[in-house]
Structures are given as C-alpha cells and as structure tokens.
Design a protein around this motif. Sequence first.
Motif, PDB file in Angstrom:
ATOM      1  N   TYR A 178       0.847  -1.186   0.000  1.00  0.00           N
ATOM      2  CA  TYR A 178       0.000   0.000   0.000  1.00  0.00           C
ATOM      3  C   TYR A 178       0.884   1.238   0.000  1.00  0.00           C
ATOM      4  CZ  TYR A 178      -3.823  -3.073   1.302  1.00  0.00           C
ATOM      5  OH  TYR A 178      -4.757  -4.058   1.308  1.00  0.00           O
ATOM      6  N   SER A 179       0.464   2.248  -0.716  1.00  0.00           N
ATOM      7  CA  SER A 179       1.241   3.494  -0.702  1.00  0.00           C
ATOM      8  C   SER A 179       0.316   4.665  -1.017  1.00  0.00           C
ATOM      9  CB  SER A 179       2.391   3.414  -1.713  1.00  0.00           C
ATOM     10  OG  SER A 179       1.882   3.076  -2.976  1.00  0.00           O
ATOM     11  N   ILE A 180       0.875   5.861  -0.894  1.00  0.00           N
ATOM     12  CA  ILE A 180       0.070   7.071  -1.139  1.00  0.00           C
ATOM     13  C   ILE A 180       0.643   7.807  -2.338  1.00  0.00           C
ATOM     14  CG2 ILE A 180      -0.836   9.207  -0.147  1.00  0.00           C
ATOM     15  CD1 ILE A 180      -0.066   8.067   2.649  1.00  0.00           C
ATOM     16  N   LYS A 181      -0.218   8.055  -3.314  1.00  0.00           N
ATOM     17  CA  LYS A 181       0.196   8.883  -4.446  1.00  0.00           C
ATOM     18  C   LYS A 181      -0.246  10.311  -4.126  1.00  0.00           C
ATOM     19  CE  LYS A 181      -1.766   8.871  -8.766  1.00  0.00           C
ATOM     20  NZ  LYS A 181      -1.823  10.228  -9.338  1.00  0.00           N
ATOM     21  N   TRP A 182       0.684  11.247  -4.237  1.00  0.00           N
ATOM     22  CA  TRP A 182       0.371  12.634  -3.888  1.00  0.00           C
ATOM     23  C   TRP A 182      -0.797  13.166  -4.704  1.00  0.00           C
ATOM     24  CZ3 TRP A 182       0.218  17.400  -6.309  1.00  0.00           C
ATOM     25  CH2 TRP A 182       0.175  18.512  -5.456  1.00  0.00           C
ATOM     26  N   PRO A 183      -1.726  13.893  -4.098  1.00  0.00           N
ATOM     27  CA  PRO A 183      -1.690  14.255  -2.689  1.00  0.00           C
ATOM     28  C   PRO A 183      -2.271  13.176  -1.778  1.00  0.00           C
ATOM     29  CG  PRO A 183      -3.478  15.420  -3.779  1.00  0.00           C
ATOM     30  CD  PRO A 183      -2.771  14.640  -4.854  1.00  0.00           C
ATOM     31  N   ASN A 184      -3.363  12.527  -2.254  1.00  0.00           N
ATOM     32  CA  ASN A 184      -4.000  11.621  -1.290  1.00  0.00           C
ATOM     33  C   ASN A 184      -4.752  10.455  -1.921  1.00  0.00           C
ATOM     34  OD1 ASN A 184      -6.063  13.156  -2.235  1.00  0.00           O
ATOM     35  ND2 ASN A 184      -6.268  14.402  -0.411  1.00  0.00           N
ATOM     36  N   ASP A 185      -4.195   9.893  -2.982  1.00  0.00           N
ATOM     37  CA  ASP A 185      -4.767   8.646  -3.504  1.00  0.00           C
ATOM     38  C   ASP A 185      -4.087   7.505  -2.781  1.00  0.00           C
ATOM     39  OD1 ASP A 185      -6.133  10.064  -5.389  1.00  0.00           O
ATOM     40  OD2 ASP A 185      -4.913   9.424  -7.098  1.00  0.00           O
ATOM     41  N   ILE A 186      -4.879   6.518  -2.387  1.00  0.00           N
ATOM     42  CA  ILE A 186      -4.252   5.340  -1.784  1.00  0.00           C
ATOM     43  C   ILE A 186      -4.161   4.255  -2.854  1.00  0.00           C
ATOM     44  CG2 ILE A 186      -4.268   3.711   0.144  1.00  0.00           C
ATOM     45  CD1 ILE A 186      -4.219   6.689   0.971  1.00  0.00           C
ATOM     46  N   LEU A 187      -2.981   3.693  -2.968  1.00  0.00           N
ATOM     47  CA  LEU A 187      -2.736   2.667  -3.987  1.00  0.00           C
ATOM     48  C   LEU A 187      -2.517   1.312  -3.337  1.00  0.00           C
ATOM     49  CD1 LEU A 187      -0.071   4.552  -6.190  1.00  0.00           C
ATOM     50  CD2 LEU A 187      -2.568   4.660  -6.368  1.00  0.00           C
ATOM     51  N   LEU A 188      -3.031   0.296  -4.014  1.00  0.00           N
ATOM     52  CA  LEU A 188      -2.723  -1.083  -3.620  1.00  0.00           C
ATOM     53  C   LEU A 188      -1.968  -1.651  -4.825  1.00  0.00           C
ATOM     54  CD1 LEU A 188      -5.438  -3.728  -2.570  1.00  0.00           C
ATOM     55  CD2 LEU A 188      -3.211  -4.252  -3.496  1.00  0.00           C
ATOM     56  N   ASN A 189      -0.765  -2.073  -4.622  1.00  0.00           N
ATOM     57  CA  ASN A 189       0.086  -2.525  -5.727  1.00  0.00           C
ATOM     58  C   ASN A 189      -0.042  -1.594  -6.939  1.00  0.00           C
ATOM     59  OD1 ASN A 189       0.737  -4.578  -4.044  1.00  0.00           O
ATOM     60  ND2 ASN A 189      -0.302  -6.182  -5.182  1.00  0.00           N
ATOM     61  N   ASN A 190       0.047  -0.310  -6.660  1.00  0.00           N
ATOM     62  CA  ASN A 190      -0.005   0.734  -7.687  1.00  0.00           C
ATOM     63  C   ASN A 190      -1.344   0.938  -8.384  1.00  0.00           C
ATOM     64  OD1 ASN A 190       2.376   2.292  -7.745  1.00  0.00           O
ATOM     65  ND2 ASN A 190       3.467   0.394  -8.264  1.00  0.00           N
ATOM     66  N   CYS A 191      -2.406   0.295  -7.918  1.00  0.00           N
ATOM     67  CA  CYS A 191      -3.741   0.560  -8.457  1.00  0.00           C
ATOM     68  C   CYS A 191      -4.520   1.352  -7.417  1.00  0.00           C
ATOM     69  CB  CYS A 191      -4.492  -0.741  -8.715  1.00  0.00           C
ATOM     70  SG  CYS A 191      -3.634  -1.814  -9.865  1.00  0.00           S
ATOM     71  N   LYS A 192      -5.380   2.262  -7.887  1.00  0.00           N
ATOM     72  CA  LYS A 192      -6.072   3.150  -6.930  1.00  0.00           C
ATOM     73  C   LYS A 192      -7.203   2.422  -6.215  1.00  0.00           C
ATOM     74  CE  LYS A 192      -8.288   7.707  -6.839  1.00  0.00           C
ATOM     75  NZ  LYS A 192      -8.233   9.040  -7.418  1.00  0.00           N
ATOM     76  N   ILE A 193      -7.155   2.469  -4.898  1.00  0.00           N
ATOM     77  CA  ILE A 193      -8.198   1.824  -4.088  1.00  0.00           C
ATOM     78  C   ILE A 193      -9.020   2.864  -3.321  1.00  0.00           C
ATOM     79  CG2 ILE A 193      -6.619   1.347  -2.127  1.00  0.00           C
ATOM     80  CD1 ILE A 193      -8.199  -1.345  -1.841  1.00  0.00           C
ATOM     81  N   CYS A 194      -8.473   4.058  -3.185  1.00  0.00           N
ATOM     82  CA  CYS A 194      -9.192   5.089  -2.416  1.00  0.00           C
ATOM     83  C   CYS A 194      -8.865   6.483  -2.956  1.00  0.00           C
ATOM     84  CB  CYS A 194      -8.775   4.995  -0.945  1.00  0.00           C
ATOM     85  SG  CYS A 194      -9.187   6.432   0.058  1.00  0.00           S
TER      86      CYS A 194
END
Length: 245
Positions: free
Chosen positions: A98-114
């Motif tokens: 899991y990671s955060i793409k700026w500013p605030n997209d949450i990624l799961l294995n680089n796909c947007k989950i939130c």
Amino acid sequence: MKFKVFKYDTVNSTNMIGHNLAKNGHNNFIVLSNTQTDGKGRLNRSWVSEKGGLYLSIVLDISKFEAIEHSNFIASLSVLTTLKEFSSAFNNSDGISYSIKWPNDILLNNCKICGILSELNIKENYIIIGIGVNLNNSLENIKNDYKAISLNQMFENTEKQQIDKNLFLTRLLSNFNNYLNMNSEDLINNYKLNSETLNKNVRIVLNDKELTGKVVNIDFNGLYLDTNSDLGIKLIEVGDCIHLR
Ligand code: BTN
C-alpha cells in the motif's frame, strides 16, 4: 473525537449532504451512504459510487481544529493504516503493498483503491473530508486513465471474502482519531515513509499547464519538484500527479 453519524442508503454525494448539514448548524459528524448518484472527485471529476464501496464524509469544525493543512495527511494515513490492518487480519499481506500517491490517492500494488476530496468552507468554519474506498464494489463502470482495484479482489481466490464495511469504518475512525492527535513532524514523516511519489520522476498537470521533474520533498504546503531547468525547484500546491518511470 466522537462523531454523530448520518446514514443513508443513497444520496447525490455525501460531501454535498455534509455541506447542507453543516450549514444547518451541525458540526463534527460523518455522512455515510451505500451509494451515490453524483459522487464528486478531485479536479471536477466524478466518482463512480456503486454498492459495496465505502462512501463517507467527515465534517470537522475548524474553529477547534487548528491544523487544517494536516487534514489530507490524516485522512490518507488513516485509510492506509486501516487497509494494512485488514490485509494482515486476512493473513494475506504477502505481495500486497500500500502506498500514497500525492496528494491523497491510496494505492494497492499501484492501483487506486481510495480517493479523497477535501472541501474547506472558511467562512462557515468547517472542512469536509470525503473518502471513497473500493471495498466490495464492482469497477466495471469506472473509466479513468488509471487502474482501479477493490479490496475484495485481493482475497477472491482464497475465500470469496466480502469486506465487513462496518468494521472497516470503525477502524478507520479510530485510526483517524489517532492521526488527528499526532504531532506535525510524526505525521509528515509517516506520510513520507508511505509515499509512492517522493523521489519519483513525475508529470504535474493542472488545467493546460504541465511540468515534469523529480519530487525532492513533500510537506504540508505541497510537493517540491526539481524541474532540472531554469525554474529550479517549484512548489506545487495542487494538480494531477502522474508517475513516470
Ligand atoms: C478523487 O478524485 O480521487 C477523490 C474521490 C473522492 C470520493 C469520495 S466518496 C465520498 C465523498 N463524497 C463525494 O462525492 N466524494 C467523496
């Protein structure tokens, strides 16, 4: 902080309901809906909101909440932490990142989950933090230039698991309260540790303008882009961020 909860089956947008309730004198509450007919995304996009996803808006009275610029960081870290908790509860965190793409997209294995859409009303002293998380919803009707994913897709080969939305919400609000009480330095450090964007080469797009460069820092003011040109290091406060190789 304890939140009042306004719960609906369907609304146009939980953010819009949040504005109405705040203007009618409510404060520190959340709006929840099973679906939205007119879900709002960042930069005037729409947010497809089918059954099975989590759609909520957290509305905070900013006269008692000084650090408004923290809100996106608090929200993204809360979702990220909750997702991590769910993955490890399923004993299925191998190969999941899991990671955060700026500013605030949450990624799961680089796909947007939130996705998160914050709207500030300084005049009336409130902020709305709208959060959409793909938990059990189908993504068929999502037509974007990025890849999207739902959390239950990660588990469908194992247990055809449906994610418990109420439990997810409870954990999310508890994590939100923890990050709300975190000092600025820890908050930004936590964010940076989980950032997918920091140290990446990116393209920033806003309206017709585009800038490329390497992200050398992120703080509460925005993202610092080394443009490798006469422009030097530019502070970017808003825009679409596209990760390059
Ligand atoms: C984005 O573009 O990534 C932000 C999407 C935010 C969607 C959420 S769903 C709940 C809340 N209500 C809305 O209309 N939008 C936000």
